[in-house]
Design a protein around this motif. Structure first.
Motif, PDB file in Angstrom:
ATOM      1  N   LEU A  17       0.837  -1.209   0.000  1.00 15.36           N
ATOM      2  CA  LEU A  17       0.000   0.000   0.000  1.00 15.36           C
ATOM      3  C   LEU A  17       0.865   1.249   0.000  1.00 15.36           C
ATOM      4  CD1 LEU A  17      -3.001  -0.323   2.467  1.00 15.36           C
ATOM      5  CD2 LEU A  17      -3.054   0.416   0.108  1.00 15.36           C
ATOM      6  N   ILE A  19       4.030   1.488  -0.863  1.00 17.76           N
ATOM      7  CA  ILE A  19       4.805   1.613  -2.105  1.00 17.76           C
ATOM      8  C   ILE A  19       3.945   2.288  -3.166  1.00 17.76           C
ATOM      9  CG2 ILE A  19       5.786   0.270  -4.019  1.00 17.76           C
ATOM     10  CD1 ILE A  19       6.750  -1.722  -1.917  1.00 17.76           C
ATOM     11  N   PHE A  20       2.674   1.895  -3.201  1.00 18.18           N
ATOM     12  CA  PHE A  20       1.752   2.504  -4.158  1.00 18.18           C
ATOM     13  C   PHE A  20       1.640   4.011  -3.908  1.00 18.18           C
ATOM     14  CE2 PHE A  20      -2.911   3.298  -5.103  1.00 18.18           C
ATOM     15  CZ  PHE A  20      -2.684   3.542  -6.451  1.00 18.18           C
ATOM     16  N   VAL A  21       1.417   4.380  -2.641  1.00 16.98           N
ATOM     17  CA  VAL A  21       1.268   5.802  -2.315  1.00 16.98           C
ATOM     18  C   VAL A  21       2.534   6.561  -2.684  1.00 16.98           C
ATOM     19  CG1 VAL A  21       0.967   7.423  -0.437  1.00 16.98           C
ATOM     20  CG2 VAL A  21      -0.372   5.353  -0.472  1.00 16.98           C
TER      21      VAL A  21
END
Lengths: 158, 475
Positions: A17, A19-21
């Motif tokens: 999560l 890493i996505f942000v």
């Protein structure tokens, strides 16, 4: 499935999560750094000052040669000298533009030759004076000698 | 208003595709983990599910490449990520509900269907709406439509009162919450109205204590919107929508005029109205009491308007702690309405503070992209519309999360993209489509205008096909 695997998956998902942000934010970093900021002073250095007297004109760090207006409406104006000649007059195309009824549109030229600077009158109406002498032909210009162009006095300084 | 010109525009469709892959991994990973956590195995249909989700995301991506190649590369992946996490959480709650006797379930399937419809609608908006400035033509139509939608639940025969709030409208077999769509229509109306009238609202008036106060007669619009939102509060008993509509208007007024006085006036009006409503109407007063005295046994146990749900949600989040119980490992289904109003509490329990913060961060970046679009776009209407829409998504998230975490009184709003609810999902996907459309305009390199400079020295832009020019110049 072992407890360890589940814990690893749980924490791994949280990492995913974030890493996505963070990668979304990384795409956006150009918003912070992508806008070009032009410093006004830096831009002015290249353009020769031509309007009102400037107290904040940039002074070159090493004592390079420069033209200084010592009398007249432009008193205090400094023109840093490079390796090209300097045109003085009322025409907007001149390097040093004088707002002076007594100067011609292309009045005088100051140019470098064989290591020293020369001043040349470009057929002006009122003439260019080096000290008391009217400049008839290209004359070598020593530092500190006042050159009168119309109502202004210009001086070569080191 | 400021316009920032980046010196080199990258369309960013490649970065978008990369981020979309990550977003799909987030959504599908959550789905697989839910299966692992609840049943001990990856759900059997995970391949079909991921294919469907990927197809939807790629559909939007292709539409963007086709119709809005300069659109913001981050908005779509963030939306897909939030929607994916929401779907997985609803699926997880569904599994828990199915195990309970007499409990409604089947939310996940319906939400998945709504997601597909929403994505299709968003794609349709992007394909059909070539230029957001077209919407300015429908300023007053949008007002009528918006007000009609807000009033729809009050119409006898269509409106329906559920759980004390009259916010549902049933037309045939389809039920919806029209207020969700009203916020889009009203954003269009506010943007169109304010772009025309902002000079009067900004400049006229006297200055008191450093605040530029507007003239009394210019207070008309804000009073009307205030009255309308109070009417929503009184007749539909819906604190959330009322707060949302009024907040959006005040925010757009501030965007248009840059006058702090409007924010001050708006806050005073709202605090006044809310205080009045809290004393005059029992359901609003009960909300306040449940907020302030949530842990009183009296208030906790009260059947309608008690704080039981709120406190259960808080206990859930406390049980989650920093890193959460793990998807499928907690008990979020103990909270009533865990799939809609309290999905934030459910996510907080199973993903912990770390995961909830990541989700809030995604919402924050989404809102930031909207506001950045508003800065970048060149026409005033687009600026106000993008700013208003971005604000409304952010504000709705704030109101919901603030309510669930007991920062502000609880209101019945849905968390954008996360919570169960077809209307909310549809409306928010349309908002995303509009933001993408406007951001395409904002990030597109400016057309090279060959300036014909007449003798006077005033550059005259070369004539170009600019739709807004036909309605009057945009300042």
């Amino acid at each position: 499935m072992s407890e360890l695997t589940i814990t690893l998956l749980r924490l791994g998902y949280l990492a995913l999560l974030w890493i996505f942000v963070l990668s979304a934010i990384a795409v956006l970093r150009r918003d912070l750094y992508g806008t070009r900021i032009v410093e006004r002073r830096a831009a002015r250095k290249r353009v020769v000052p031509e309007a009102a007297p400037q107290q904040d004109a940039p002074r070159p760090k090493q004592q390079a040669l420069r033209l200084v207006v010592t009398e007249g409406p432009l008193t205090g104006t400094i023109v840093p000298l490079g390796s090209s000649s300097v045109l003085i007059g009322r025409a907007p195309g001149c390097t040093l533009v004088l707002d002076d009824d007594y100067s011609s549109s292309r009045h005088a030229r100051i140019f470098p030759q064989s290591g020293s600077w020369f001043v040349e009158d470009l057929g002006s109406t009122n003439g260019t004076f080096l000290g008391d002498q009217r400049v008839e032909s290209p004359t070598q210009l020593a530092t500190g000698t006042p050159v009168r162009v119309g109502q202004s006095v210009i001086e070569l300084q080191r | 208003m400021t316009t920032i010109e980046p010196h080199r525009v990258r369309a960013g469709r490649g970065s978008e595709l990369g981020l979309l892959l990550l977003a799909l991994m987030v959504g599908i990973g959550a789905y697989a983990l839910v299966g692992l956590g609840v049943e001990g195995e990856v759900p059997a249909d995970v391949v079909g599910y991921s294919t469907g989700l990927t197809a939807l995301a790629l559909l939007m991506h292709v539409v963007l490449r086709w119709r809005a190649p300069y659109a913001d590369p981050v908005i779509l992946p963030l939306t897909v990520g939030l929607n994916g996490v929401g779907l997985a959480m609803i699926y997880r709650l569904d599994l828990a509900y199915a195990a309970k006797p007499n409990h409604d379930s089947g939310f996940a399937g319906r939400q998945l269907a709504w997601t597909a419809i929403s994505v299709a609608l968003a794609a349709a908006v992007l394909i059909l709406l070539r230029d957001h400035r077209t919407l300015r033509r429908y300023t007053y139509t949008a007002m009528v439509v918006g007000l009609g939608l807000v009033a729809l639940p009050l119409v006898p025969g269509i409106g329906q009162q559920i759980n004390g709030a009259r916010i549902w409208a049933h037309i045939g077999p389809i039920g919806m919450q029209p207020a969700e769509f009203a916020k889009i229509a009203l954003a269009v109306f506010f943007a169109g109205y304010l772009v025309t009238h902002r000079d009067t609202l900004a400049l006229a008036g006297s200055k008191v204590l450093g605040l530029q106060l507007p003239r009394a007669r210019d207070l008309g619009p804000i009073i009307i919107v205030w009255a309308a939102s109070l009417a929503v509060l009184v007749f539909e008993r819906d604190l959330g929508t009322s707060l949302l509509l009024f907040g959006m208007f005040v925010a757009m007024l501030y965007l248009a005029t840059e006058r702090l006085s409007w924010v001050v006036i708006g806050l005073l009006l709202f605090v006044g109205g809310a205080a009045l409503a809290a004393t005059a109407f029992s359901h609003v007063g009960a909300r306040f009491e449940a907020w302030l005295h949530a842990f009183d046994p009296d208030v906790y146990g009260r059947s309608p308007g008690g704080s039981g749900q709120l406190v259960q949600g808080l206990f859930g989040m406390a049980g989650g702690g920093l890193f959460g119980t793990g998807l499928g490992q907690g008990r979020p289904d103990m909270v009533p309405y865990a799939e809609s109003d309290f999905i934030v509490a459910s996510l907080g329990e199973e993903l912990g503070l770390t995961g909830l913060m990541a989700l809030l961060m995604i919402s924050l970046v989404l809102a930031e992209r909207g506001l950045r679009t508003a800065i970048g776009v060149r026409d005033g209407f687009g600026k106000l519309l993008a700013g208003g829409l971005a604000f409304v998504v952010a504000f709705q998230t704030f109101v919901v999360v603030g309510g669930v975490t007991r920062l502000i009184p609880l209101t019945g709003l849905t968390t954008p993209f996360l919570a169960y609810g077809g209307s909310s999902l549809l409306a928010n996907w349309v908002i995303v489509a509009l933001l993408l459309r406007i951001s395409n305009d904002a990030r597109r390199p400016a057309p090279v205008v060959s300036a014909l400079t007449p003798a006077g020295g005033i550059p005259v832009p070369a004539p170009q096909d600019d739709p807004t020019e036909r309605f009057g110049r945009v300042r």
